[in-house]
Design a protein around this motif. Structure first.
Motif, PDB file in Angstrom:
ATOM      1  N   ILE A 275     -25.613 -12.977 -64.347  1.00  0.00           N
ATOM      2  CA  ILE A 275     -24.434 -13.662 -63.888  1.00  0.00           C
ATOM      3  C   ILE A 275     -24.611 -14.455 -62.756  1.00  0.00           C
ATOM      4  CG2 ILE A 275     -22.449 -12.666 -62.781  1.00  0.00           C
ATOM      5  CD1 ILE A 275     -22.680 -10.032 -64.336  1.00  0.00           C
ATOM      6  N   LEU A 276     -25.324 -14.014 -61.680  1.00  0.00           N
ATOM      7  CA  LEU A 276     -25.471 -14.578 -60.489  1.00  0.00           C
ATOM      8  C   LEU A 276     -26.526 -15.815 -60.356  1.00  0.00           C
ATOM      9  CD1 LEU A 276     -24.516 -11.843 -57.771  1.00  0.00           C
ATOM     10  CD2 LEU A 276     -23.198 -14.063 -58.408  1.00  0.00           C
ATOM     11  N   HIS A 278     -28.101 -17.349 -63.327  1.00  0.00           N
ATOM     12  CA  HIS A 278     -28.016 -18.053 -64.483  1.00  0.00           C
ATOM     13  C   HIS A 278     -26.509 -18.563 -64.626  1.00  0.00           C
ATOM     14  CE1 HIS A 278     -32.302 -18.029 -65.004  1.00  0.00           C
ATOM     15  NE2 HIS A 278     -32.366 -16.642 -64.944  1.00  0.00           N
ATOM     16  N   GLY A 279     -25.434 -17.789 -64.429  1.00  0.00           N
ATOM     17  CA  GLY A 279     -24.216 -18.005 -64.978  1.00  0.00           C
ATOM     18  C   GLY A 279     -24.232 -17.724 -66.343  1.00  0.00           C
ATOM     19  N   LEU A 309     -20.474 -18.690 -66.675  1.00  0.00           N
ATOM     20  CA  LEU A 309     -19.661 -18.956 -65.571  1.00  0.00           C
ATOM     21  C   LEU A 309     -19.564 -20.335 -64.818  1.00  0.00           C
ATOM     22  CD1 LEU A 309     -20.445 -15.447 -63.660  1.00  0.00           C
ATOM     23  CD2 LEU A 309     -18.393 -16.148 -65.080  1.00  0.00           C
ATOM     24  N   THR A 310     -18.533 -20.831 -64.492  1.00  0.00           N
ATOM     25  CA  THR A 310     -18.641 -22.196 -63.856  1.00  0.00           C
ATOM     26  C   THR A 310     -19.035 -21.755 -62.424  1.00  0.00           C
ATOM     27  OG1 THR A 310     -16.587 -21.898 -62.728  1.00  0.00           O
ATOM     28  CG2 THR A 310     -16.575 -22.936 -65.050  1.00  0.00           C
ATOM     29  N   PRO A 311     -19.605 -23.148 -61.681  1.00  0.00           N
ATOM     30  CA  PRO A 311     -19.954 -22.918 -60.230  1.00  0.00           C
ATOM     31  C   PRO A 311     -18.794 -22.251 -59.241  1.00  0.00           C
ATOM     32  CG  PRO A 311     -20.613 -24.955 -61.169  1.00  0.00           C
ATOM     33  CD  PRO A 311     -19.857 -24.399 -62.138  1.00  0.00           C
ATOM     34  N   ASP A 313     -16.542 -19.957 -60.427  1.00  0.00           N
ATOM     35  CA  ASP A 313     -16.660 -18.719 -60.613  1.00  0.00           C
ATOM     36  C   ASP A 313     -17.629 -17.778 -59.887  1.00  0.00           C
ATOM     37  OD1 ASP A 313     -14.590 -19.004 -62.596  1.00  0.00           O
ATOM     38  OD2 ASP A 313     -15.786 -19.048 -64.380  1.00  0.00           O
ATOM     39  N   LEU A 314     -18.860 -18.515 -60.004  1.00  0.00           N
ATOM     40  CA  LEU A 314     -20.024 -18.004 -59.198  1.00  0.00           C
ATOM     41  C   LEU A 314     -19.843 -17.865 -57.677  1.00  0.00           C
ATOM     42  CD1 LEU A 314     -23.014 -19.552 -60.900  1.00  0.00           C
ATOM     43  CD2 LEU A 314     -22.431 -17.371 -61.222  1.00  0.00           C
ATOM     44  N   VAL A 428     -26.720 -17.399 -53.961  1.00  0.00           N
ATOM     45  CA  VAL A 428     -25.676 -18.132 -54.343  1.00  0.00           C
ATOM     46  C   VAL A 428     -24.852 -19.113 -53.210  1.00  0.00           C
ATOM     47  CG1 VAL A 428     -23.256 -18.399 -55.294  1.00  0.00           C
ATOM     48  CG2 VAL A 428     -25.123 -16.799 -56.293  1.00  0.00           C
TER      49      VAL A 428
END
Length: 544
Positions: A275-276, A278-279, A309-311, A313-314, A428
Motif C-alpha cells: 500500500i504505502l 508501491h501504491g 493508489l494515486t499519490p 491517496d497515499l 511517505v
C-alpha cells in the motif's frame, strides 16, 4: 452485421426477462410479507425475512455479476445505508462446478494441445469452483506442481449482458431521480464494469502476479507464486501451487510449530509495503487467499482484484495515520478534505469539530487497542454526510486494511495496526517533502506562470479583436434534465390545458346558442365550468 445485432438484442431481451422474473418473484414475496396473511404466517412458522434479507436473496438469484456488484456496494457507505451494507456483506458466490470433461476440453483448446503434452499429472476433479472460473491441479512435464484456472463457458457474454443492463438502468435511474446525482451511480457501475472485465482477462491477473513478484523479490518473508506465462491465455491461468496453512486455522499453525506473532507481523508488513511503498495492493486479502508456509512465510494467491493508489491517496493515508497516532483532529480533517479534492470547503470548521468529537471517544484508550480501519471508516461516514466525493480506491483500501487488521489481531491480539503503519507513513511524508519533489513542484509552478505571462498578451488581443468584430459567441447547452427545461415543459402543459379548457367552454356556449336542447353542449358547459372553478380555487389557495 444485422444478424449479429439482432442476435445480441435477442440475448439482451432474454436476460432482461430473466431479471424481471426474479425481481417480480421477490417483489411479490415482499408484498405478501407485509399483508395480514404474511404477518400471521410469520407468527406461526417463525419465518422472518427482512427487506435487506430479501434484497440479498434477490441479488444471489440474479447471478455472479450482481453478487459482485452487491459485494462492492457493501463497502460503500456513501451509497448504501448501514443496515443494507450489513446484509450485503453476507453475499456469497455460490458456484456449482460445471462438467469436468467439458472443462478439460476447454483447457486443451486454450493450450492448443492435449493434456499429456503439457502435464505429467492432472487431477480431473476440480479443486475449487468460483463464479468466473474453475480450478484444477496438476504437474507440468518440467516437474513443477501447478494449479490451473479455466474460465467458465460463456461467462464473459453473460457478464457483458448484465453490465449493459446495469448501465441502462443506472442512466434511467439517474434521469428519473436527479437529486441522487451526488451518489454517482453511473460512475460506480462504470468502475465496476472495468474491474470485472479485467477479472475476465487472466493475462491481466498473470501480469499482476509478476508485478508483485518483482515487488517482493528481495523479501524472504513473502512468497508470490510463479506464473507459467507460456501456458497462459485470456481464459486460462497456470501458476505454481502454494502449499501452506490458512491463517485462520490457529490449531494447525501451532501444531506446525509456527510463530503466530511473527506471522501477523509478516502479513502486516507485506500489505503495508504494497500500500504505502508501491501504491499497488492485493484488494481481497481474506484467509482464503493467504497461506502460511514454512518459516512463517506469507503466500498470496488470487490476484484478480487489486487496488492502485494515486499519490494523493497515499498522502491521505500517511497524514491520517500520523494524525491518528498523535490524536490530532486538525491533521485528520485536513487529510480528508484534501483527499476529496476540496481546496475551499465551506464546512471545514464543522467537519473539524465532528472529527474532534470522534477522536474524543478514544480519550484514555491506548492507541494499540483502537481499531485503525474502523477509525478511517468512521471518518468516511462523517465525510459522506457532507456529500463529498471520495475516490473509489479508498473504499477498497479500507476493506483491505480491515481484513488485515482482523487477520493480524486474530493471530496476535497484542499487535496493533496503527503503530505498525506509522514508520511507513513517515517515509511517505518524507517523500512528499523531499527536496527533489519540492524542487519539481516549484519548477512546474514557475513553468505554468511563465506560460501564462507569455500567452496572456496574445489571448487578450484575440479577445479584443473578436469583440470588436462582433464575433464573440457564447453557447448555452441545456440538458433534458435541467430545471429550466422541466419548467418550460410544465408551463407549456398548463398553457395547453387552459387553452383546451377555454376552447371547450366557448364551444359549448356556441352549441347551446344554436340549439338550446343540445345535451352534449350542456354537459360540456357544466364539466368545463366545474374544472375552471376548481382551477381558479387552486390558483387562489396557492398564492402565498
Amino acid at each position: 452485421m444485422k444478424i449479429v445485432s439482432i442476435y445480441i438484442s435477442f440475448l439482451q431481451m432474454n436476460r432482461a426477462f430473466q431479471i424481471m422474473g426474479i425481481l417480480i418473484k421477490h417483489s411479490f414475496g415482499e408484498l405478501f410479507a407485509h399483508t395480514r396473511f404474511g404477518k400471521r404466517r410469520r407468527k406461526v412458522h417463525k419465518i422472518v425475512h427482512t427487506t435487506p434479507e430479501r434484497i440479498r436473496m434477490t441479488i444471489e438469484d440474479l447471478g455472479p455479476t450482481f453478487v459482485k456488484f452487491g459485494q462492492i456496494l457493501a463497502d460503500r457507505p456513501d451509497m448504501v445505508s448501514e443496515k443494507f451494507r450489513i446484509e450485503l456483506k453476507k453475499l456469497q458466490s455460490r458456484a456449482v462446478p460445471f462438467d469436468s470433461e467439458y472443462a478439460i476440453a476447454l483447457i486443451e483448446k486454450e493450450l492448443n494441445a492435449p493434456l499429456e503434452q503439457v502435464f505429467s499429472e492432472f487431477d480431473r476433479l476440480p479443486l475449487a469452483a468460483a463464479s468466473i472460473g474453475q480450478v484444477y491441479q496438476g504437474r507440468l512435464l518440467s516437474g513443477d506442481e501447478v494449479v490451473v484456472k479455466i474460465q467458465r463457458p460463456f461467462v464473459e457474454n453473460k457478464i457483458k449482458l448484465d453490465i449493459y443492463l446495469l448501465k441502462y438502468l443506472s442512466k434511467r435511474f439517474a434521469k428519473q431521480y436527479p437529486e441522487l446525482a451526488a451518489m454517482n451511480i453511473t460512475g460506480l457501475i462504470d468502475e465496476f464494469s472495468a474491474t470485472i472485465l479485467k477479472e475476465l482477462d487472466y493475462t491481466i491477473e498473470a501480469s499482476n502476479i509478476n508485478r508483485f513478484r518483482i515487488m517482493f523479490k528481495d523479501n524472504p518473508s513473502v512468497h508470490i507464486p510463479v506464473v507459467h506465462t507460456q501456458h497462459c491465455t485470456k481464459k486460462l491461468l497456470v501458476m505454481e501451487k502454494i502449499h501452506g496453512i490458512p491463517p485462520d486455522d490457529l490449531g494447525a499453525l501451532q501444531a506446525a510449530g509456527l510463530d503466530l506473532s511473527q506471522i501477523a507481523r509478516n502479513g502486516a508488513d507485506a500489505l503495508l509495503t504494497m500500500i504505502l511503498k508501491h501504491g499497488f495492493f492485493h484488494a481481497d486479502p481474506h484467509p482464503g487467499n493467504i497461506f502460511v508456509m514454512e518459516g512463517n512465510v506469507i503466500g498470496f494467491i488470487d490476484f484478480g482484484m487489486v487496488g492502485a493508489l494515486t499519490p494523493r491517496d497515499l498522502d491521505f493515508l500517511a497524514d491520517f495515520a500520523i494524525g491518528f497516532v498523535s490524536r490530532n483532529s486538525d491533521t485528520i480533517s485536513h487529510a480528508l478534505v484534501t483527499l476529496c479534492g476540496k481546496k475551499f470547503f465551506e464546512h471545514r470548521e464543522e467537519l473539524k469539530f465532528e472529527i474532534h468529537q470522534m477522536m474524543m471517544q478514544y480519550t484514555g484508550i491506548p492507541i494499540e487497542t483502537i481499531n485503525f480501519a474502523g477509525a478511517i471508516q468512521n471518518c468516511v461516514d462523517i465525510i459522506v454526510k457532507y456529500k463529498l466525493q471520495i475516490p473509489s480506491g479508498i473504499f477498497m483500501l479500507i476493506k483491505a486494511l480491515a481484513t488485515l487488521e482482523k487477520f493480524a489481531t486474530s493471530l496476535d491480539p497484542s499487535l496493533a495496526l496503527a503503530p505498525v503503519i506509522v514508520p511507513y507513513a513517515k517515509e511517505v511524508v518524507k517523500g512528499k517533502y523531499s527536496p527533489r519533489r519540492i524542487a519539481s513542484e516549484i519548477y512546474d509552478t514557475l513553468n505554468n506562470y511563465v506560460s501564462f505571462i507569455r500567452d496572456f498578451p496574445n489571448d487578450v488581443s484575440e479577445i479584443l479583436y473578436k469583440l470588436k468584430e462582433g464575433k464573440i459567441k457564447h453557447d448555452v447547452i441545456l440538458d433534458d434534465n435541467t430545471l429550466f427545461i422541466k419548467t418550460i415543459r410544465m408551463v407549456s402543459r398548463r398553457i395547453a390545458y387552459v387553452i383546451m379548457l377555454i376552447g371547450l367552454f366557448i364551444g359549448s356556449i356556441v352549441l347551446i346558442v344554436f340549439d338550446r336542447d343540445n345535451g352534449y353542449g350542456h354537459f360540456i358547459l357544466i364539466a368545463t365550468s366545474i374544472l375552471i372553478l376548481l382551477q381558479m380555487l387552486k390558483w387562489l389557495f396557492s398564492i402565498r
